[in-house]
Design a protein around this motif. Structure first.
Motif, short mmCIF file in Angstrom:
data_model
loop_
_atom_site.label_atom_id
_atom_site.label_comp_id
_atom_site.label_asym_id
_atom_site.label_seq_id
_atom_site.Cartn_x
_atom_site.Cartn_y
_atom_site.Cartn_z
N ARG A 282 0.84 -1.19 0.00
CA ARG A 282 0.00 0.00 0.00
C ARG A 282 0.88 1.24 0.00
N SER A 284 1.36 5.36 0.36
CA SER A 284 0.77 6.39 1.20
C SER A 284 0.26 7.52 0.33
N SER A 285 -1.02 7.83 0.44
CA SER A 285 -1.60 8.92 -0.35
C SER A 285 -1.90 10.16 0.49
N THR A 286 -1.79 10.03 1.82
CA THR A 286 -1.98 11.17 2.72
C THR A 286 -0.93 11.12 3.82
N ASP A 288 -1.43 11.04 6.90
CA ASP A 288 -1.87 10.19 8.00
C ASP A 288 -1.88 8.70 7.65
N MET A 289 -1.65 8.38 6.37
CA MET A 289 -1.70 6.99 5.96
C MET A 289 -0.29 6.39 5.92
N GLU A 290 -0.11 5.31 6.64
CA GLU A 290 1.19 4.65 6.69
C GLU A 290 1.43 3.85 5.41
#
Length: 458
Positions: A282, A284-286, A288-290
């Motif tokens: 995955r 990171s798109s933000t 806050d996203m790991e």
């Protein structure tokens, strides 16, 4: 009242019903088939697209496509009904226009074409596709740069991704499993680009590989034994050589009850066994996203008691954990890697991936020793000018030379001049012993050089 007068309404009703049934048959037929429009149909479709595009030009850019679906389809149907063509041709044109306007624009027909495996949009007015392994230009183009970027945004929005100035590169997986990469300016200054590698709905079998001339029966027999005998395998090759497809085929020989974890950047493997856990990287798109990378997933997999780990393609320092897992109980694990030859894989590519871990400090000899302990078989793939893909080498990793270099023994090779597969005469005794340790018999005659040529010709 005459007989003819009394029966006329009934006859007319029957004729009307027959006509309606025929229309319904045509609607179902056109709806279920891949429509490849004729030149005349395409000309009509182009005219209708211009009308619809003008009518909904602002809405197509500013509004959600789901909200526009019904009104646009009604408008398309109304325009197609005006055409002086048969009902079937009308419906073919209607479907073509619908795919172009509501689908993925001019590339929709290639997404629907089962013979096309990859679509590459180099610019809005320059599109090529891969068909039967060969790249060919197509006459289709987007209307403009804005049109192309609109389609790209439409594609990535469907899978909850975004592309904009702040995020000008996107990698995504479509709902059908196809892989998408897109860029927009400024990272691609000449305009947006789009590449779609279509997801094959039918996996190739070992018999398919033999039939296509990608390997011979002796090679397939040996690879089958390697998988069943729980040897650790790397599939090596360049871009577009079919590494993931080969990995998928090899995985079909894994025992039904084995506990398997697959790790991929984009889900492509289609294992049929019942005990399969799939993991996907995955990005990171933000803030806050790991981000969850390969290395994190390999470490997580090791805590979940898998019998085998299948890493779709090793491309970072996760190689360290994978090699460690292969040599400490996770026998029968597999992965793919970008390399030009077995020697290039072992001496160049893997050490480079090791170097990605800035906290690790391995010498060349240490890396070679780890590979020697972990990897038993390398399957080398190559792509040829005619679009075909073949196994050009099956190689055994057989410990270290006195110099500290890995000892690599080619077992099977492909002769490019004679266009035949052949055994080298090297008998992989270590691999055979490991296979036999699992109660599997091995016919060693497959390693003989003098196998009849008709048995091994591609």
């Amino acid at each position: 009242m005459s007989f003819s007068q009394s029966s006329s309404p009934t006859l007319m009703k029957e004729q009307y019903q027959k006509k309606e049934n025929e229309k319904q048959r045509i609607i179902e037929k056109v709806g279920s088939e891949h429509v490849q429009p004729t030149k005349e149909e395409q000309d009509y479709a182009t005219d209708v697209i211009k009308i619809i595009s003008e009518q909904f030009s602002e809405d197509l850019i500013t509004k959600n496509l789901d909200d526009l679906d019904a009104p646009i389809r009604r408008a398309i149907a109304a325009e197609c009904e005006k055409l002086q063509v048969t009902f079937e041709v009308q419906k073919r044109i209607e479907k073509t226009v619908g795919m172009m306007v509501l689908g993925n624009g001019p590339i929709e027909e290639y997404l629907q074409d089962p013979e096309v495996t990859e679509i590459v949009v180099q610019r809005y007015d320059n599109i090529v596709v891969e068909r039967h392994g060969k790249v060919e230009p197509v006459p289709t183009i987007f209307n403009s740069e804005v049109h192309l970027q609109t389609i790209i945004k439409r594609i990535v929005q469907k899978v909850n991704r975004q592309i904009n100035i702040g995020h000008p590169i996107v990698d995504a997986r479509l709902q059908d499993g196809s892989r998408v990469n897109a860029t927009i300016p400024p990272v691609s200054p000449d305009g947006a680009t789009l590449t779609i590698r279509k997801f094959s709905q039918s996996a190739l079998t070992g018999a398919d590989y033999v039939r296509m001339g990608s390997m011979n029966r002796q090679m397939l027999y040996f690879l089958t034994l390697c998988v069943k005998g729980r040897l650790n395998i790397f599939v090596s090759g360049g871009t577009g050589t079919g590494k993931t497809t080969m990995l998928n085929m090899l995985s079909s020989y894994i025992a039904e009850n084995d506990l398997i974890i697959t790790i991929e950047d984009t889900l492509e493997l289609k294992l049929q066994q019942k005990n399969v856990r799939r993991m996907e990287v995955r990005l990171s798109s933000t803030k806050d996203m790991e981000m969850v990378d390969q290395k994190s997933l390999v470490k997580a997999a090791l805590r979940q008691r898998p019998d085998r780990i299948i890493l779709g393609e090793v491309r970072d320092e996760s190689i360290i954990d994978l090699v460690s897992a292969m040599s400490t109980g996770h026998e029968g694990s597999m992965s793919t890697i970008h390399a030009n030859s077995p020697r290039n894989m072992c001496d160049v590519r893997i050490p480079i991936l090791y170097s990605y871990d800035k906290n690790a400090d391995f010498s060349e000899k240490s890396i070679a020793l780890q590979i020697a302990e972990a990897v038993q078989i390398i399957v080398q793939l190559s792509r040829f000018p005619d679009g075909s893909r073949k196994i050009t080498a099956i190689t055994e990793v057989d410990g270290l030379e006195n110099s500290g270099k890995l000892r690599l023994n080619d077992i099977f090779l492909y002769d490019r001049q004679k266009k035949i597969f052949h055994a080298t005469g090297n008998v992989p005794k270590t691999a055979i012993r490991k296979i036999r340790d699992h109660g599997i018999s091995v016919d060693e005659t497959i390693f003989q050089i003098n196998v009849p040529k008709e048995e091994i010709k591609a």
